[in-house]
Design an enzyme around this catalytic site. Structure first.
Site, short mmCIF file in Angstrom:
data_model
loop_
_atom_site.label_atom_id
_atom_site.label_comp_id
_atom_site.label_asym_id
_atom_site.label_seq_id
_atom_site.Cartn_x
_atom_site.Cartn_y
_atom_site.Cartn_z
N HIS A 240 -13.44 8.79 13.58
CA HIS A 240 -12.43 8.74 12.53
C HIS A 240 -12.84 9.62 11.36
O HIS A 240 -13.96 10.11 11.30
CB HIS A 240 -12.22 7.30 12.04
CG HIS A 240 -11.38 6.47 12.96
ND1 HIS A 240 -11.90 5.81 14.05
CD2 HIS A 240 -10.05 6.20 12.97
CE1 HIS A 240 -10.94 5.16 14.68
NE2 HIS A 240 -9.80 5.40 14.04
N HIS A 241 -11.95 9.77 10.42
CA HIS A 241 -12.16 10.59 9.24
C HIS A 241 -13.26 10.03 8.35
O HIS A 241 -13.64 8.87 8.44
CB HIS A 241 -10.85 10.70 8.44
CG HIS A 241 -10.24 9.37 8.11
ND1 HIS A 241 -10.57 8.65 6.99
CD2 HIS A 241 -9.34 8.62 8.79
CE1 HIS A 241 -9.89 7.53 6.97
NE2 HIS A 241 -9.13 7.48 8.06
N ASN B 123 -4.26 -1.65 16.12
CA ASN B 123 -3.69 -0.33 16.42
C ASN B 123 -2.26 -0.51 16.91
O ASN B 123 -2.02 -1.23 17.88
CB ASN B 123 -4.53 0.39 17.47
CG ASN B 123 -4.21 1.87 17.54
OD1 ASN B 123 -3.07 2.26 17.73
ND2 ASN B 123 -5.23 2.70 17.41
N GLY C 62 0.82 -1.21 0.00
CA GLY C 62 0.00 0.00 0.00
C GLY C 62 0.85 1.25 0.00
O GLY C 62 0.47 2.26 0.60
N ALA D 161 -2.18 -6.43 14.79
CA ALA D 161 -2.80 -5.57 15.79
C ALA D 161 -3.63 -4.51 15.08
O ALA D 161 -3.17 -3.93 14.10
CB ALA D 161 -1.73 -4.90 16.66
N GLY E 117 -11.37 -1.09 14.09
CA GLY E 117 -10.73 -2.28 14.65
C GLY E 117 -10.25 -2.05 16.07
O GLY E 117 -10.31 -2.95 16.92
N THR E 118 -9.79 -0.82 16.34
CA THR E 118 -9.33 -0.50 17.69
C THR E 118 -10.49 -0.51 18.68
O THR E 118 -10.37 -1.04 19.79
CB THR E 118 -8.65 0.88 17.70
OG1 THR E 118 -7.55 0.87 16.80
CG2 THR E 118 -8.15 1.23 19.09
N MET F 49 -0.95 5.95 4.70
CA MET F 49 -0.10 5.28 5.67
C MET F 49 1.17 4.75 5.01
O MET F 49 2.27 4.84 5.58
CB MET F 49 -0.87 4.12 6.33
CG MET F 49 -0.04 3.34 7.35
SD MET F 49 0.54 4.35 8.73
CE MET F 49 -0.99 4.51 9.65
N LYS G 264 -12.89 6.57 6.22
CA LYS G 264 -12.76 5.24 6.81
C LYS G 264 -13.96 4.38 6.45
O LYS G 264 -15.10 4.81 6.58
CB LYS G 264 -12.61 5.34 8.33
CG LYS G 264 -12.27 3.99 8.98
CD LYS G 264 -11.86 4.17 10.42
CE LYS G 264 -11.56 2.83 11.09
NZ LYS G 264 -10.46 2.11 10.45
N GLY H 130 1.33 3.50 -2.06
CA GLY H 130 0.76 4.68 -2.68
C GLY H 130 -0.28 5.38 -1.83
O GLY H 130 -0.80 6.44 -2.21
#
Length: 291
Positions: free
Chosen positions: A179-180, A148, A32, A146, A189-190, A37, A183, A34
């Site tokens: 979140h933004h 997070n 990922g 994980a 997930g957290t 993150m 998403k 591009g």
């Protein structure tokens, strides 16, 4: 006037030193590359003294494929072209870092497991069947999985488990996350991991006590419920709050991320750690020595 040249022996020493640059460093493949993150991972690896970018991949058809990973991340060229076939690049690295999508992550994990390479997985939104597949595959290699990678969030998980255990069902529990707008999965997930930890600390099965949002005449709150509330707005990186509501008081534990570097630096820390571990599935509690 005589020209000044380099002694041949010294020249060979410099050449050997140059060719050995990066020797002993951990070679990382970024999936990922591009994305947002992926770009932060590439830039932080560039600055690392112990990690080296070995390869970068994206999905087929992505506009970043064929471009230099450093330039795509907003920096100077790194000489690493973003590819679209991990199987052709996997042997270049020691560890894969993947914050992509469930299907892509599972495919990438199979590629790395076949070569006995390590992986750090931060992808969220996996179904229960996909999580089972991930865990089965991850046990054939050394893998950190994980939702997070933040040090603060993982300390939060440890703290809230103790609080929930001590307070018991006399205090209502709500998990709130924001979140933004881009998403795709909800709850995060957290947030789900937080809820799982809280359920475990109070001796419950999350599937039986979780309540995802509320609307209409729902009646009184059931004793032992774990409420889950979701916000999607703007460019919020990630906020998570656990509210323990008692009679006459409430206790709130909150983590707010102000930069994706929080997650990226945690992932790099996990990458350095996992390459030294025997085959098995780990999480950030293992990486941080919190278990």
């Amino acid at each position: 006037m005589q020209g000044v040249g380099i002694d041949p022996k010294r020249f060979r020493e410099l050449a050997e030193k140059a060719s050995a640059k990066g020797e002993g460093m951990i070679k990382v493949i970024v999936a990922g590359a591009g994305g947002r993150m992926g770009g932060r991972l590439v830039n932080l690896i560039r600055e690392s003294k112990s990690l080296q970018l070995a390869a970068a991949v994206e999905k087929k058809g992505h506009p970043a494929v064929g471009r230099d990973a450093g330039e795509v991340a907003g920096g100077s060229p790194l000489g690493i072209t973003i590819g679209d076939d991990l199987s052709a690049l996997a042997d270049r690295g020691d560890v894969l870092i993947d914050f992509t999508a469930p299907e892509a992550t599972l495919a990438n994990l199979h590629v790395m497991a076949a070569r006995k390479k390590a992986a750090v997985i931060g992808t969220t939104g996996l179904s229960s069947e996909q999580v089972t597949e991930l865990k089965t595959t991850a046990n054939k290699m050394a893998c950190v999985f994980a939702p997070n990678m933040s040090v603060g969030v993982n300390l939060m998980l440890k703290v809230i488990a103790d609080i929930a255990h001590r307070l018991g069902d006399d205090y209502d529990i709500e998990v709130m996350e924001a979140h933004h707008r881009l998403k795709k999965d909800a709850p995060s997930g957290t947030a789900l991991k937080i809820a799982e930890v809280l359920a475990g600390a109070t001796g419950k099965d999350l599937k039986e006590v979780a309540v995802y949002g509320r609307k209409g005449m729902i009646g009184e709150r059931r004793r032992g419920e774990i409420g889950m509330q979701v916000i999607r707005a703007g460019d919020i990186i990630g906020d998570h709050t656990v509210l323990f509501g008692g009679i006459g008081e409430r206790l709130e534990v909150t983590h707010r991320a102000s930069s994706r570097d929080t997650f990226a630096t945690g992932a790099l820390r996990a990458a350095e750690w996992v390459v030294r571990q025997p085959h098995g599935l780990y999480d950030m509690q293992d990486v941080l020595g919190l278990r």
